[in-house]
Write a protein that holds these residues in place. Structure first.
Motif: not given
Length: 116
Positions: A29-36
């Protein structure tokens, strides 16, 4: 890690040791870490339904996703290193295979190997 630069988000902790400015989330679940400024790099396990579902979700969220080509030397960065690739060549491979938006949807349709 400098979030003002491109951040490479990976599944495995060992994989993240080979790329500068990277972080590992510990699962698919890579999108659990969000940065632009992130590029999300899932394992190249195109036969894994869970990974393919997560890639589709990231594409639908208009995130930049790396879809690593089939190389027969492994499914993640650690495998690539073990087969002699350098961190610099891996970074170039990632940058050359990163997509978002419509181009990501088109590439994903060709890249995935399982129906999700």
């Amino acid at each position: 890690m400098d979030e003002s630069r491109r951040v490479y988000v990976l599944e495995g902790q060992i994989d993240s040791m080979f790329l500068s400015n990277s972080v590992a989330v510990g699962d698919s679940h890579l999108q659990s870490y969000f940065t632009p400024n992130a590029v999300y790099i899932p394992d190249a396990d195109v036969f894994n339904r869970e990974i393919m579902k997560n890639v589709r979700r990231m594409i639908d969220a208009n995130l930049r996703v790396c879809m690593l080509p089939e190389m027969n030397i492994g499914k993640d960065i650690n495998d690539f290193i073990l087969h002699g690739m350098t961190p610099e060549s891996i970074k170039k491979l990632i940058d050359d295979n990163t997509y978002h938006g419509l181009s990501a949807k088109m590439h994903f349709a060709k890249w995935k190997r399982v129906e999700i």
